[in-house]
Design a protein around this motif. Structure first.
Motif: not given
Length: 303
Positions: A239-241, A132-135, A76-77
């Motif tokens: 997912x956070x950092x 949305x595709x992540x959450x 995704x990133x």
């Protein structure tokens, strides 16, 4: 290490898709000049994307939550960010045969296709679907089903990959808008908007005290020394950092592109209005004069 490259679930269509993309890029690179940096970004991003989708990493992603989050972080990133920073679109377009390019241009000029692309590639919709595709896949009930149904599992990975490619293609576009879909200033602000809900979701997962994803215990864990709570906390941190860091890097690249457009004066400028400007007179016309005052005659006397 070679056993790691063996696909956990072989997918011939995926291999054919990568071969077709590579062939188009090689063909396009022969027809136009592509810098070393752009080629390096394309090949690196393609390799990272393939290793995340079609190797044994997929097995560990099905049995450890934090590996699953690392896989989605790459799909995704990381991989789309590297790939789209090389601006592969024009090169892939040149790789198509001339007849195909002419047909696609005629198809893109049709009103129905222009309206469809205006809706599907709207910056607001692309940004919303990107988040949305992540959450959506982090909802415990949806996560449970997607990890057990192989069709839904593949759809999950492909949805994350496609939305990531489209979003980073739009964000890293170096052209002014239009023809770019998103304005240059909005490209700098967009990562701040997209990273905020992901940071909140990652923090919630990290500090949660109960098991949110028992499906990984049901399927069996790949590493015996990692407990459920540690696995979930590491997954939330991933997912956070790192995700927020990659979003910040994308924003800095967009800021650099914005500054370059400004230096070259390629940004659209609004017309300036001058205060108190007098209406201009049309050439060849004289100001209005009274009917009884004509040039060369004295006004008639009144009784």
């Amino acid at each position: 290490m070679l056993s790691y490259l063996i696909p956990w679930e072989p997918s011939p269509p995926l291999v054919l898709l990568f071969i077709a993309g590579i062939a188009l890029y090689v063909r396009g690179a022969r027809r136009q000049r592509v810098s070393f940096g752009r080629q390096f970004a394309f090949w690196t991003g393609t390799l990272v994307l393939y290793l995340s989708l079609h190797t044994r990493l997929d097995y560990y992603a099905e049995h450890e939550f934090f590996i699953h989050r690392i896989q989605h972080l790459i799909l995704h990133h990381l991989a789309p960010l590297i790939l789209m920073s090389g601006l592969p679109g024009p090169v892939l377009w040149k790789g198509l045969p001339l007849a195909w390019r002419m047909r696609l241009r005629r198809l893109a000029r049709r009103p129905a296709m222009r309206a469809l692309s205006a809706v599907l590639l709207h910056p607001g919709l692309v940004t919303f679907v990107f988040v949305l595709s992540v959450l959506i896949w982090l909802v415990p009930s949806i996560q449970f089903v997607s990890m057990l149904d192989w069709r839904l599992y593949h759809f999950m990975n492909w949805s994350v990959t496609i939305t990531g490619l489209v979003y980073w293609w739009m964000l890293l576009d170096h052209r002014p808008a239009p023809p770019a879909r998103m304005k240059a200033g909005m490209r700098v602000l967009s990562p701040v908007i997209t990273m905020s809900p992901q940071i909140l979701a990652g923090a919630y997962i990290t500090f949660s005290q109960h098991d949110l994803y028992p499906v990984f215990d049901l399927c069996g864990r790949a590493f015996g020394g990692i407990t459920q709570s540690m696995d979930q906390s590491i997954g939330g941190l991933v997912m956070w950092v790192p995700a927020a860091l990659l979003e910040a890097i994308g924003g800095l690249i967009a800021l650099r592109n914005w500054m370059q457009l400004s230096e070259r004066k390629r940004l659209p400028q609004r017309p300036r209005r001058r205060a108190g400007r007098k209406p201009t007179r049309q050439p060849g016309r004289q100001p209005n004069r009274p009917a009884d005052r004509q040039p060369g005659r004295r006004p008639a006397s009144q009784d």
